[in-house]
Scaffold this motif. Sequence first.
Motif, PDB file in Angstrom:
ATOM      1  N   GLY A 123       0.815  -1.206   0.000  1.00  0.00           N
ATOM      2  CA  GLY A 123       0.000   0.000   0.000  1.00  0.00           C
ATOM      3  C   GLY A 123       0.850   1.258   0.000  1.00  0.00           C
ATOM      4  N   HIS A 124       1.841   1.307   0.885  1.00  0.00           N
ATOM      5  CA  HIS A 124       2.718   2.484   0.932  1.00  0.00           C
ATOM      6  C   HIS A 124       3.417   2.698  -0.409  1.00  0.00           C
ATOM      7  N   ILE A 125       3.861   1.619  -1.018  1.00  0.00           N
ATOM      8  CA  ILE A 125       4.559   1.739  -2.302  1.00  0.00           C
ATOM      9  C   ILE A 125       3.612   2.251  -3.384  1.00  0.00           C
TER      10      ILE A 125
ATOM     11  N   LEU B 224      11.077   5.594  -5.715  1.00  0.00           N
ATOM     12  CA  LEU B 224       9.837   5.916  -5.019  1.00  0.00           C
ATOM     13  C   LEU B 224      10.132   6.059  -3.528  1.00  0.00           C
ATOM     14  N   LEU B 225       9.740   7.161  -2.939  1.00  0.00           N
ATOM     15  CA  LEU B 225       9.855   7.336  -1.498  1.00  0.00           C
ATOM     16  C   LEU B 225       8.494   7.021  -0.883  1.00  0.00           C
ATOM     17  N   CYS B 226       8.474   6.128   0.104  1.00  0.00           N
ATOM     18  CA  CYS B 226       7.207   5.611   0.617  1.00  0.00           C
ATOM     19  C   CYS B 226       7.232   5.524   2.144  1.00  0.00           C
ATOM     20  N   GLY B 227       6.042   5.667   2.770  1.00  0.00           N
ATOM     21  CA  GLY B 227       5.931   5.490   4.210  1.00  0.00           C
ATOM     22  C   GLY B 227       5.840   6.797   4.966  1.00  0.00           C
ATOM     23  N   GLY B 228       5.510   6.696   6.253  1.00  0.00           N
ATOM     24  CA  GLY B 228       5.281   7.884   7.070  1.00  0.00           C
ATOM     25  C   GLY B 228       6.467   8.822   7.162  1.00  0.00           C
ATOM     26  N   VAL B 229       7.684   8.283   7.194  1.00  0.00           N
ATOM     27  CA  VAL B 229       8.876   9.127   7.301  1.00  0.00           C
ATOM     28  C   VAL B 229       9.156   9.848   5.977  1.00  0.00           C
ATOM     29  N   ALA B 230       8.444   9.482   4.916  1.00  0.00           N
ATOM     30  CA  ALA B 230       8.567  10.205   3.650  1.00  0.00           C
ATOM     31  C   ALA B 230       8.096  11.651   3.796  1.00  0.00           C
TER      32      ALA B 230
ATOM     33  N   MET C 119      -4.267   4.116  -0.090  1.00  0.00           N
ATOM     34  CA  MET C 119      -3.109   3.353  -0.564  1.00  0.00           C
ATOM     35  C   MET C 119      -3.417   1.852  -0.584  1.00  0.00           C
ATOM     36  N   ILE C 120      -4.251   1.389   0.354  1.00  0.00           N
ATOM     37  CA  ILE C 120      -4.649  -0.020   0.382  1.00  0.00           C
ATOM     38  C   ILE C 120      -5.528  -0.333  -0.832  1.00  0.00           C
ATOM     39  N   GLY C 121      -6.389   0.596  -1.192  1.00  0.00           N
ATOM     40  CA  GLY C 121      -7.214   0.428  -2.383  1.00  0.00           C
ATOM     41  C   GLY C 121      -6.382   0.377  -3.653  1.00  0.00           C
ATOM     42  N   ALA C 122      -5.318   1.205  -3.698  1.00  0.00           N
ATOM     43  CA  ALA C 122      -4.444   1.221  -4.878  1.00  0.00           C
ATOM     44  C   ALA C 122      -3.713  -0.108  -5.033  1.00  0.00           C
ATOM     45  N   ALA C 123      -3.185  -0.638  -3.921  1.00  0.00           N
ATOM     46  CA  ALA C 123      -2.474  -1.915  -3.978  1.00  0.00           C
ATOM     47  C   ALA C 123      -3.435  -3.067  -4.257  1.00  0.00           C
ATOM     48  N   ALA C 124      -4.617  -3.016  -3.655  1.00  0.00           N
ATOM     49  CA  ALA C 124      -5.601  -4.085  -3.859  1.00  0.00           C
ATOM     50  C   ALA C 124      -6.042  -4.180  -5.318  1.00  0.00           C
ATOM     51  N   TYR C 125      -5.991  -3.072  -6.025  1.00  0.00           N
ATOM     52  CA  TYR C 125      -6.399  -3.073  -7.439  1.00  0.00           C
ATOM     53  C   TYR C 125      -5.512  -3.992  -8.271  1.00  0.00           C
TER      54      TYR C 125
END
Length: 354
Positions: free
Chosen positions: A128-130, A278-284, A318-324
């Motif tokens: 999801g983060h990615i 790609l920079l991903c995650g909360g620390v991004a 982000m979960i919806g994007a990965a689930a697609y």
Amino acid sequence: MSGIGNIDEYNNNEGIILAIETSCDETSVAVVRGGNHIASNVISSQIEVHERFGGVVPEIASRKHVEVITLMIEQALEESGYGLGDVSAVAVTQGPGLVGALLVGIVAAKSLAMALDVPLIGTHHIAGHIYANQLVHELEYPCMALVVSGGHTELVLLESEGSFRMIGRTRDDAVGEAYDKVARALKFPYPGGPHIDKLAMEAERAITLPRAWLEAGSYDFSFSGLKSAVLAVINQTGMKGEELDKAALARGFQESVIEVLVEKALRAVREFGAKQLLLCGGVAANRGLREALTARCVKESVPLLVPPHRLCTDNAAMIGAAAYLKWKRGEFTPLDMKAEPNFSLEGWAAGGTI
């Protein structure tokens, strides 16, 4: 309902996914169309609840998810303009995360999927983060993802859509965890990362701290030694009766973290021939990291993709994007799905739960 479904049976030509995220201390529900259009993305944060404890208390987090999950689902649907009858599939974070928190979202998702007679898609939190980047950018493969969050620090190679190859990970503390531990040592409130970042950006000097490069050629990370070095500076200053320059220490800590992250990420891009980083995650959301990585990528002509702040922290869009990714392939999850607090990213991509 089996794990592999007939997509034509469920396809409404748009792939409208209702996604749920409850892996830690944010309760989020989103409606995502076609894998990249956010119809709604509502988030209920628990920061104020956990602030008094200096960190997330798992049992309290689970209870708070229970209190608001139904309201979040209703609000997400209302803001999206879609009704329950429009939903093509229900996606939910299956792991990794806090098992009690994950279970709240999973029970809600299973209930919805059964009631609506639509597929269930268990989704990997880091995927999801990615793929949060896909909500605002077009991805080109192969690409390299630098995942930086409270629980994860990883370099992931995506050779093609939906394929994940872990080439580096933290051997101890995740970068966000290190930020929070240093912030507690400096007596900053939770969450401490933004306080460290702000102070570091304002500091006029930096206290030099070690860099953990590990073995030659390694893409792994280690931050426990850096954390110990920070504590040593704090203790030595106290023993000498001197006033601690918190800003200089924050800057020294942040510079050490950022240098290692940037150098290893760019080396990985070159070695594996990635077209994008790609920079991903909360620390991004960290300003210092964003600026340093941007400057280095410009210098080396590497396209850098960074989601907006609202999509860096935990959210259901982000979960919806990965689930697609799974939706397009007709790869659905059985209703006996379990929460996987130590979920493997490669395992999820391959259709397993190992």
